[in-house]
Design an enzyme around this catalytic site. Structure first.
Site, PDB file in Angstrom:
ATOM      1  N   GLY A  71       0.714  -0.823  -0.050  1.00 19.19           N
ATOM      2  CA  GLY A  71      -0.278  -0.284  -0.044  1.00 19.19           C
ATOM      3  C   GLY A  71       0.937   1.237   0.416  1.00 19.19           C
ATOM      4  N   ASN A 151      -8.305   4.696   9.045  1.00 16.10           N
ATOM      5  CA  ASN A 151      -7.350   3.445   9.465  1.00 16.10           C
ATOM      6  C   ASN A 151      -7.057   3.199  10.735  1.00 16.10           C
ATOM      7  OD1 ASN A 151      -5.947   5.508   9.180  1.00 16.10           O
ATOM      8  ND2 ASN A 151      -3.808   3.983   9.290  1.00 16.10           N
ATOM      9  N   GLN A 181      -7.593   0.153   3.741  1.00 17.65           N
ATOM     10  CA  GLN A 181      -9.051  -0.629   4.745  1.00 17.65           C
ATOM     11  C   GLN A 181     -10.424  -0.855   4.416  1.00 17.65           C
ATOM     12  OE1 GLN A 181      -7.795  -1.631   8.124  1.00 17.65           O
ATOM     13  NE2 GLN A 181      -5.766  -0.303   8.350  1.00 17.65           N
ATOM     14  N   SER A 201      -3.664  -2.774  -0.847  1.00 15.53           N
ATOM     15  CA  SER A 201      -2.171  -3.262   0.093  1.00 15.53           C
ATOM     16  C   SER A 201      -2.923  -5.033   0.073  1.00 15.53           C
ATOM     17  CB  SER A 201      -2.131  -2.980   1.475  1.00 15.53           C
ATOM     18  OG  SER A 201      -1.444  -4.052   2.038  1.00 15.53           O
ATOM     19  N   HIS A 203      -1.742  -7.947   2.690  1.00 13.90           N
ATOM     20  CA  HIS A 203      -1.678  -7.971   4.008  1.00 13.90           C
ATOM     21  C   HIS A 203      -3.178  -7.537   5.105  1.00 13.90           C
ATOM     22  CE1 HIS A 203       0.565  -4.511   7.084  1.00 13.90           C
ATOM     23  NE2 HIS A 203       0.213  -4.397   5.786  1.00 13.90           N
ATOM     24  N   THR A 239      11.066  -7.931 -11.069  1.00 11.10           N
ATOM     25  CA  THR A 239      10.675  -9.350 -11.670  1.00 11.10           C
ATOM     26  C   THR A 239       9.516  -8.819 -10.190  1.00 11.10           C
ATOM     27  OG1 THR A 239      12.857  -9.971 -11.652  1.00 11.10           O
ATOM     28  CG2 THR A 239      11.089 -11.521 -11.553  1.00 11.10           C
ATOM     29  N   CYS A 328       1.878   1.839  11.251  1.00  9.60           N
ATOM     30  CA  CYS A 328       2.909   3.113  10.589  1.00  9.60           C
ATOM     31  C   CYS A 328       4.028   4.109  10.822  1.00  9.60           C
ATOM     32  CB  CYS A 328       2.838   2.989   9.345  1.00  9.60           C
ATOM     33  SG  CYS A 328       1.805   1.733   8.484  1.00  9.60           S
TER      34      CYS A 328
END
Length: 385
Positions: A71, A151, A181, A201, A203, A239, A328
């Site tokens: 994210g 969030n 979120q 995102s 996760h 990659t 974060c």
């Protein structure tokens, strides 16, 4: 009770089916999607499938989905890439005071580069002030970034109202939505609303860490953030993280398919915890909307007289994991910028704790959490007097 994990807005436990698919990919589908041989083609097909899965949820085209490292990269790329690509059209940018740090820090960097940024305020529930947004929008506005679900307090921004304002007052502006979120948990269809960019995102939806995606409306020009071999149609070199991308695609599909049932379950857990805590512990305040304007998976409570971090560790001793706000920014200066923007008094600010739920949480876990809070909050208040 061994462990109660209520910090799902920070990260989620990977879904067992997703973990199994990732392990299979690591062992068997290890080719480079850019390679011309069969191993490479198999990896390329896996990436294409994940692109279709993400696009399906957004009702978008697979060619509008670009995979990233998460994210934060999606937000950084969307904002810096758009601002730089449109610098000749203007330098007036708009966001809100309650965005994630991966949005706010980009805008601060853009200010240093000569851009003008308006930070639109929110009300006491963390919802955007639409009148202030209307006043800020104009013919010089080139980029607007407004999150979907906050969030920290779970406020759901009124995207349909924002879409109408943008159409009326700044149809030329590019609109970015940080949907980290909300993606796959709540409906979000960019072509219906006129959204140009959406950050995702892995996760946050029971997928793996280190992978995300950016929806880029077909035809929109965004400067690449990462240069190199020209992967992702030249927009995001490097990659591809094939196992991670596969995991993101599958996790998104699984989350989306059970969103209705899960939403009702999450709302029930949230309401039960809030009601029990406020009924059984004096002077506890809920931050953010507690009605349909609030996400069902985030509950932010203030316990005045208790430091949020102290309560976090007291609950940890009981096997309960929560947070005091955005994971974060948990190592930065104290005091949530979101709660400050909502105008909370210092005692409510200092004593705020976020509980965020997953579909796997149970009613028994919520009751255990409420029981522990009823035990530890009065003790901590006495100690801190």
């Amino acid at each position: 009770m061994a462990e109660v994990y209520l910090d799902n807005s920070a990260t989620t436990c990977v879904h067992p089916q997703v973990a199994e698919a990732i392990m299979t990919a690591l062992r068997e589908n290890y080719g480079n999607p850019s390679s011309a041989h069969r191993r490479g083609q198999a990896a390329e097909q896996a990436v294409k499938k994940a692109r279709r899965q993400v696009a399906w949820i957004l009702r978008a085209e697979p060619g509008e989905i670009y995979f990233t490292s998460g994210g934060t990269e999606s937000n950084n790329w969307a904002l810096a890439g758009t601002a730089q690509a449109r610098v000749r059209q203007g330098k007036q940018l708009i966001t809100t005071q309650v965005e994630h740090p991966s949005v706010l820090e980009v805008f601060r960097r853009l200010e240093e580069q000569g851009f003008t940024v308006t930070y639109v305020p929110v009300d006491e529930y963390g919802l955007i002030d639409l009148e202030a947004l209307a006043a800020a929008l104009g013919p010089e506005t080139t980029l607007v970034s407004i999150m979907y679900v906050n969030n920290e307090v779970g406020s759901i921004m009124p995207l349909a109202d924002i879409a109408r304002l943008l159409k009326q007052k700044a149809p030329q502006a590019v609109w970015h939505v940080d949907a980290v979120q909300g993606f796959a948990k709540l409906p979000l269809f960019p072509h219906d609303l006129g959204i140009d960019l959406i950050s995702i995102s892995g996760h946050k939806i029971q997928g793996p860490k280190g992978v995300g995606a950016l929806f880029v409306r077909q035809g929109l020009r965004v400067k690449p953030l990462i240069l190199g071999g020209g992967q992702e149609n030249g927009y995001r070199s490097g990659t591809e993280n094939v196992p991670g991308i596969m995991g993101l695609g599958l996790a998104a599909e699984l989350m989306w398919e059970r969103r209705v049932e899960a939403g009702a379950h999450l709302a029930g857990l949230k309401e039960r915890l809030r009601q029990r805590v406020q009924a059984e512990i004096p002077a506890v305040y809920a931050n953010g909307p507690q009605d349909s304007r609030g996400a069902p998976h985030i509950l932010n409570l203030s316990f005045p007289g208790v430091k949020g971090e102290v309560l976090l560790h007291a609950l940890e001793d009981k096997g309960i994991y929560v947070s005091t706000g955005s994971a974060c920014s948990s190592h930065q200066a104290p005091g949530s910028h979101v709660l400050k923007a909502m105008g909370l008094v210092p005692q409510r600010l200092d004593g705020a704790v976020r509980f965020s739920f997953s579909p796997d949480n149970t009613r028994a876990e919520i009751d255990y959490t409420a029981d522990c809070l009823r035990e530890v909050v009065p003790e901590l208040r006495r100690l801190m007097q």
